[in-house]
Design a protein around this motif. Structure first.
Motif, mmCIF file in Angstrom:
data_model
loop_
_atom_site.group_PDB
_atom_site.id
_atom_site.type_symbol
_atom_site.label_atom_id
_atom_site.label_comp_id
_atom_site.label_asym_id
_atom_site.label_seq_id
_atom_site.Cartn_x
_atom_site.Cartn_y
_atom_site.Cartn_z
ATOM 1 N N LEU A 267 -14.124 5.458 2.141
ATOM 2 C CA LEU A 267 -13.371 5.956 3.298
ATOM 3 C C LEU A 267 -12.148 5.088 3.565
ATOM 4 C CD1 LEU A 267 -13.041 7.852 5.683
ATOM 5 C CD2 LEU A 267 -14.573 6.349 7.002
ATOM 6 N N GLY A 268 -12.333 3.765 3.557
ATOM 7 C CA GLY A 268 -11.218 2.863 3.825
ATOM 8 C C GLY A 268 -10.113 2.992 2.793
ATOM 9 N N ILE A 269 -10.493 3.007 1.518
ATOM 10 C CA ILE A 269 -9.501 3.136 0.450
ATOM 11 C C ILE A 269 -8.819 4.494 0.524
ATOM 12 C CG2 ILE A 269 -9.203 3.322 -2.061
ATOM 13 C CD1 ILE A 269 -11.333 1.151 -2.339
ATOM 14 N N GLY A 270 -9.600 5.539 0.823
ATOM 15 C CA GLY A 270 -9.022 6.877 0.930
ATOM 16 C C GLY A 270 -7.991 6.970 2.037
ATOM 17 N N LEU B 252 -10.903 10.643 -4.209
ATOM 18 C CA LEU B 252 -9.936 9.596 -3.874
ATOM 19 C C LEU B 252 -8.606 9.807 -4.593
ATOM 20 C CD1 LEU B 252 -12.244 6.439 -3.812
ATOM 21 C CD2 LEU B 252 -11.076 7.489 -1.866
ATOM 22 N N MET B 253 -8.662 10.191 -5.863
ATOM 23 C CA MET B 253 -7.419 10.478 -6.588
ATOM 24 C C MET B 253 -6.709 11.695 -5.980
ATOM 25 S SD MET B 253 -7.069 8.074 -8.825
ATOM 26 C CE MET B 253 -5.910 8.641 -10.084
ATOM 27 N N ALA B 254 -7.513 12.609 -5.423
ATOM 28 C CA ALA B 254 -6.919 13.790 -4.778
ATOM 29 C C ALA B 254 -6.118 13.416 -3.548
ATOM 30 C CB ALA B 254 -8.017 14.786 -4.407
ATOM 31 N N THR B 255 -6.487 12.310 -2.874
ATOM 32 C CA THR B 255 -5.736 11.916 -1.685
ATOM 33 C C THR B 255 -4.292 11.540 -2.025
ATOM 34 O OG1 THR B 255 -6.423 9.581 -1.826
ATOM 35 C CG2 THR B 255 -7.822 11.064 -0.546
ATOM 36 N N LEU B 256 -4.074 11.085 -3.275
ATOM 37 C CA LEU B 256 -2.698 10.792 -3.701
ATOM 38 C C LEU B 256 -1.843 12.053 -3.668
ATOM 39 C CD1 LEU B 256 -3.323 8.431 -6.761
ATOM 40 C CD2 LEU B 256 -2.505 7.790 -4.481
ATOM 41 N N ASP C 41 -17.815 0.804 -8.260
ATOM 42 C CA ASP C 41 -19.063 1.561 -8.427
ATOM 43 C C ASP C 41 -19.047 2.921 -7.732
ATOM 44 O OD1 ASP C 41 -20.291 -0.410 -10.008
ATOM 45 O OD2 ASP C 41 -20.925 -1.529 -8.234
ATOM 46 N N PHE C 42 -17.876 3.549 -7.646
ATOM 47 C CA PHE C 42 -17.801 4.896 -7.098
ATOM 48 C C PHE C 42 -18.193 5.910 -8.173
ATOM 49 C CE2 PHE C 42 -14.276 3.157 -4.188
ATOM 50 C CZ PHE C 42 -15.214 2.786 -3.227
ATOM 51 N N SER C 43 -18.761 7.035 -7.758
ATOM 52 C CA SER C 43 -19.141 8.103 -8.691
ATOM 53 C C SER C 43 -17.914 8.898 -9.110
ATOM 54 C CB SER C 43 -20.137 9.050 -8.018
ATOM 55 O OG SER C 43 -19.517 9.741 -6.941
ATOM 56 N N ALA C 44 -18.090 9.763 -10.118
ATOM 57 C CA ALA C 44 -16.975 10.591 -10.590
ATOM 58 C C ALA C 44 -16.470 11.510 -9.483
ATOM 59 C CB ALA C 44 -17.413 11.414 -11.801
ATOM 60 N N GLU C 45 -17.409 12.078 -8.689
ATOM 61 C CA GLU C 45 -16.992 12.951 -7.590
ATOM 62 C C GLU C 45 -16.151 12.192 -6.577
ATOM 63 O OE1 GLU C 45 -19.985 12.726 -8.781
ATOM 64 O OE2 GLU C 45 -20.845 14.721 -9.144
ATOM 65 N N ALA D 166 -2.963 -2.784 3.644
ATOM 66 C CA ALA D 166 -4.335 -2.658 4.156
ATOM 67 C C ALA D 166 -5.368 -2.501 3.046
ATOM 68 C CB ALA D 166 -4.418 -1.475 5.120
ATOM 69 N N VAL D 167 -4.958 -2.119 1.827
ATOM 70 C CA VAL D 167 -5.924 -1.887 0.757
ATOM 71 C C VAL D 167 -6.664 -3.167 0.369
ATOM 72 C CG1 VAL D 167 -4.571 -2.320 -1.353
ATOM 73 C CG2 VAL D 167 -6.234 -0.447 -1.309
#
Length: 366
Positions: free
Chosen positions: A72-75, A22-26, A13-17, A64-65
């Motif tokens: 925040l945790g996933i990021g 989160l994808m940017a952290t990759l 349930d995360f928003s598009a932003e 840890a995922v």
């Protein structure tokens, strides 16, 4: 990860932003991680050892995922594991080219097997996700990471010689300030920036248009099949057309691809055409980029050269592309996001036309 991780994040349930960030952290760790590991590899010559350590710590951190549900945790997990994963990729490029020796034009014929693996994984997982929950995605990724590490243990370790640091540092700085090299890295950044909406939201866009997950997997695989095809013939294309012309043609096809996805994402035939163009927007541009780095940087600097290629392109370009796509997706829509991607490709093609002349590098090196 790229085709399906956004679906997993959406299930939380995360928003598009948030998904965009989160994808940017990759990509974020690719800004600094490859340069650091590349410097260590060039200083020590132990590239295979670095690859093994990076592959090991990738899956160790990813464990840890399974206990994370917050953004925040996933990021933090994504940032941590990708720091070590990005130690592996650029150094493997150098190892591959070093093994090829004088037959470096055959690089693409080895690289295509990575694409074959991607196709198999995406197709199988796409079909599986029509029957199983997206909660299985982290588990499947974890197993694949362990297999990558095990495979790295099978590669013979060869230590290369290193030269004095003082001479290298001065030469490296001078090389990085060469106009053609500066233009090349700006083009690299723009190419990966333009892929931001595609890598981050293509699956979600297709899902919103009521495609099944197996169909989404088939569309992703189609792009990589086209990529494999171009890798098979890339050595002969480079010999026949040259690096500069291939880059310019491929950048023009980037404009075509993002325009198709911006204007007609609901038309399956045009989406198929856009996916086939992945042969140009990733396949040929990646092969040309790897080869140009090998032209621009001498042996003692190739590790850092490939690392900076990854840092600026996949790192900075990919990060900015994912963030901008996330900001535009809900507020302005998919058409604007892909339109910005097309505009970035227009700038890249102008830079390539003016500045990219590999033959001058060859002449100066003689």
């Amino acid at each position: 990860m790229i085709p399906y991780w956004s679906l997993y994040l959406k299930s939380l349930d995360f928003s598009a932003e948030t998904i965009g960030l989160l994808m940017a952290t990759l990509h974020l760790s690719r800004i600094f991680s490859p340069a650091l590991w590349g410097w260590i590899a060039d200083r020590t010559g132990h590239r295979i050892r670095i690859i093994r350590i990076g592959a090991l710590l990738t899956w160790v951190v990813f464990i840890a995922v399974f206990w994370q549900t917050s953004a925040l945790g996933i990021g933090l997990v994504m940032l941590g594991y990708s720091f070590f994963w990005n130690a592996v990729l650029p150094q493997f490029e150098v190892v591959t080219l070093n093994y090829l020796g004088s037959q470096q034009e055959k690089y693409s014929q080895i690289r295509l097997w990575g694409s074959v693996g991607f196709i198999i994984a995406v197709l199988l997982l796409g079909y599986a996700l029509d029957s199983i929950s997206v909660d299985w995605i982290p588990i499947i990724l974890f197993v694949l990471m362990i297999l990558i590490w095990v495979n790295s243990l099978l590669i013979p370790s060869v230590r290369v010689s290193v030269i004095a640091e003082e001479v290298e540092v001065v030469s490296f700085k001078q090389l990085m300030l060469t106009p053609q090299v500066v233009a090349f890295f700006v083009i690299t950044l723009l190419i990966q920036f333009s892929h931001g909406p595609y890598y981050t939201f293509f699956s979600l866009m297709m899902q919103k248009l009521e495609y099944t997950r197996s169909q989404i997997g088939m569309l992703w695989s189609l792009g990589v099949v086209a990529e494999v095809a171009i890798f098979v013939v890339m050595h002969s294309l480079i010999a026949r057309l040259g690096l500069r012309l291939i880059m310019i043609i491929s950048l023009f096809l980037c404009i075509v691809r993002w325009s198709l996805l911006a204007l007609w994402p609901e038309k399956l035939l045009l989406v198929i055409v856009a996916q086939i163009l992945h042969a140009a927007t990733f396949g040929s541009l990646h092969a040309v980029g790897i080869t140009l780095v090998h032209y621009y940087f001498p042996d003692s600097m190739k590790g850092r050269g490939q690392a900076i290629f990854s840092s600026i392109g996949f790192g900075l370009g990919g990060t900015l592309g994912a963030i901008v796509a996330g900001l535009l997706w809900e507020s302005q829509g998919a058409a604007v996001a892909f339109g910005v991607a097309a505009l970035a490709s227009v700038v890249a093609i102008m830079l390539a036309y003016v500045w990219i002349h590999p033959e001058k590098v060859q002449q100066n090196s003689r």
